[in-house]
Design a protein around this motif. Sequence first.
Motif, PDB file in Angstrom:
ATOM      1  N   UNK A 134       0.815  -1.424  -0.117  1.00  0.00           N
ATOM      2  CA  UNK A 134      -0.061   0.058  -0.055  1.00  0.00           C
ATOM      3  C   UNK A 134       1.009   1.159  -0.027  1.00  0.00           C
ATOM      4  N   UNK A 135       0.404   2.143  -0.442  1.00  0.00           N
ATOM      5  CA  UNK A 135       0.832   3.797  -0.368  1.00  0.00           C
ATOM      6  C   UNK A 135      -0.096   4.469   0.716  1.00  0.00           C
ATOM      7  N   UNK A 136       0.446   5.283   1.555  1.00  0.00           N
ATOM      8  CA  UNK A 136      -0.420   6.114   2.403  1.00  0.00           C
ATOM      9  C   UNK A 136      -0.239   7.420   1.984  1.00  0.00           C
ATOM     10  N   UNK A 137      -1.238   8.099   1.533  1.00  0.00           N
ATOM     11  CA  UNK A 137      -1.199   9.471   0.976  1.00  0.00           C
ATOM     12  C   UNK A 137      -2.089  10.366   2.194  1.00  0.00           C
ATOM     13  N   UNK A 138      -1.476  11.706   2.306  1.00  0.00           N
ATOM     14  CA  UNK A 138      -1.963  12.684   3.205  1.00  0.00           C
ATOM     15  C   UNK A 138      -1.984  13.863   2.150  1.00  0.00           C
ATOM     16  N   UNK A 139      -2.132  15.113   2.679  1.00  0.00           N
ATOM     17  CA  UNK A 139      -2.329  16.425   2.170  1.00  0.00           C
ATOM     18  C   UNK A 139      -0.900  16.772   1.786  1.00  0.00           C
ATOM     19  N   UNK A 140      -0.512  16.485   0.409  1.00  0.00           N
ATOM     20  CA  UNK A 140       0.899  17.109   0.119  1.00  0.00           C
ATOM     21  C   UNK A 140       2.078  15.969  -0.034  1.00  0.00           C
ATOM     22  N   UNK A 141       1.531  14.684   0.176  1.00  0.00           N
ATOM     23  CA  UNK A 141       2.704  13.766   0.279  1.00  0.00           C
ATOM     24  C   UNK A 141       2.191  12.394   0.524  1.00  0.00           C
ATOM     25  N   UNK A 142       3.020  11.453   0.078  1.00  0.00           N
ATOM     26  CA  UNK A 142       2.638   9.973   0.112  1.00  0.00           C
ATOM     27  C   UNK A 142       3.883   8.952   0.549  1.00  0.00           C
ATOM     28  N   UNK A 143       3.806   8.288   1.403  1.00  0.00           N
ATOM     29  CA  UNK A 143       4.723   7.204   1.584  1.00  0.00           C
ATOM     30  C   UNK A 143       4.533   5.907   0.600  1.00  0.00           C
ATOM     31  N   UNK A 144       5.527   5.994  -0.230  1.00  0.00           N
ATOM     32  CA  UNK A 144       5.301   5.155  -1.270  1.00  0.00           C
ATOM     33  C   UNK A 144       5.837   3.353  -1.000  1.00  0.00           C
ATOM     34  N   UNK A 145       6.276   3.337   0.091  1.00  0.00           N
ATOM     35  CA  UNK A 145       6.755   1.982   0.163  1.00  0.00           C
ATOM     36  C   UNK A 145       7.732   1.360  -0.417  1.00  0.00           C
ATOM     37  N   UNK A 146       7.781   0.455  -1.298  1.00  0.00           N
ATOM     38  CA  UNK A 146       8.531  -0.183  -2.292  1.00  0.00           C
ATOM     39  C   UNK A 146       7.879   0.011  -3.898  1.00  0.00           C
ATOM     40  N   UNK A 147       6.966   0.772  -3.909  1.00  0.00           N
ATOM     41  CA  UNK A 147       6.508   0.997  -5.046  1.00  0.00           C
ATOM     42  C   UNK A 147       7.332   1.608  -6.000  1.00  0.00           C
ATOM     43  N   UNK A 148       7.989   3.040  -5.706  1.00  0.00           N
ATOM     44  CA  UNK A 148       8.330   3.706  -6.496  1.00  0.00           C
ATOM     45  C   UNK A 148       9.454   4.523  -5.528  1.00  0.00           C
ATOM     46  N   UNK A 149      10.734   4.398  -6.119  1.00  0.00           N
ATOM     47  CA  UNK A 149      11.860   5.039  -5.666  1.00  0.00           C
ATOM     48  C   UNK A 149      12.320   6.144  -6.574  1.00  0.00           C
ATOM     49  N   UNK A 150      13.130   6.884  -5.972  1.00  0.00           N
ATOM     50  CA  UNK A 150      13.854   8.176  -7.064  1.00  0.00           C
ATOM     51  C   UNK A 150      14.589   7.413  -8.203  1.00  0.00           C
ATOM     52  N   UNK A 151      14.056   7.479  -9.338  1.00  0.00           N
ATOM     53  CA  UNK A 151      14.522   6.965 -10.282  1.00  0.00           C
ATOM     54  C   UNK A 151      14.252   5.446 -10.762  1.00  0.00           C
ATOM     55  N   UNK A 152      13.515   4.750 -10.000  1.00  0.00           N
ATOM     56  CA  UNK A 152      13.567   3.282  -9.854  1.00  0.00           C
ATOM     57  C   UNK A 152      11.986   3.123  -9.383  1.00  0.00           C
ATOM     58  N   UNK A 153      11.910   1.656  -9.556  1.00  0.00           N
ATOM     59  CA  UNK A 153      10.590   1.279  -8.872  1.00  0.00           C
ATOM     60  C   UNK A 153      10.850  -0.351  -8.154  1.00  0.00           C
ATOM     61  N   UNK A 154      10.038  -0.813  -7.516  1.00  0.00           N
ATOM     62  CA  UNK A 154      10.294  -1.900  -6.548  1.00  0.00           C
ATOM     63  C   UNK A 154      10.257  -2.962  -7.508  1.00  0.00           C
ATOM     64  N   UNK A 155      10.679  -4.153  -7.146  1.00  0.00           N
ATOM     65  CA  UNK A 155      10.829  -5.501  -7.803  1.00  0.00           C
ATOM     66  C   UNK A 155       9.256  -6.013  -7.952  1.00  0.00           C
ATOM     67  N   UNK A 156       9.469  -6.870  -8.988  1.00  0.00           N
ATOM     68  CA  UNK A 156       8.096  -7.569  -9.013  1.00  0.00           C
ATOM     69  C   UNK A 156       8.342  -8.911  -9.467  1.00  0.00           C
ATOM     70  N   UNK A 157       9.461  -9.645  -8.923  1.00  0.00           N
ATOM     71  CA  UNK A 157       9.913 -10.725  -9.545  1.00  0.00           C
ATOM     72  C   UNK A 157      10.042 -11.697  -8.225  1.00  0.00           C
TER      73      UNK A 157
END
Length: 205
Positions: A134-157
Amino acid sequence: MYLEVFADNPFDTNCWLLSADGTDEAVVVDPGFAPQRVRGMLETVGKRPVAVIATHGHWDHVGEAGAFCGDSLPLYIHEADALALTDPGAWGAETPRPVAPAKDVRTLTDGDVLMLGGVPLEVIHTPGHTPGSVCFAADGFVFSGDLVFRGAIGRSDFANSSAEDMRKSLHAFLELPDEFDVHCGHGPDTSVGHERTTNPFLLEL
């Protein structure tokens, strides 16, 4: 708003500490390591934890969540990842060390809104990396966990990952406003707009 990060661990996993101004209550996001040090950080600024929330069930994010919660604090995790806390192998992931058990586990579903630490946090189910990410979204920001990183995304393998679900979840991420700050599960902060225009994995969608 009080927002601090602790990432002093072998996997550089970010543990986020969040609290609104005017309250001593705080919520802890993904305490995978060093629970006493995280508690000490909160005590230093006069904050007390009231809950732990997990972006997903991998041990580097929840390995010490139960130890941090003890007998009194609830641990929130998506219902599809709850098994990771009690039987990681059956859930689909092996762990290099046991996950500390949590006594008060509360499951999340998409669209839930948690009021913790004085901050309303919307649960956005973003499976792919794990079934219950999951992501946790608030007013103006989101905790993305391992979904999206700066310039990368999480593994799906991984054994219980899904590349197709990850693709859908990345599209959901791109529905967030560009100005939203993104507090990632690993590495530095970014923004939705920055990732939309520069992240090679998102440009391929």
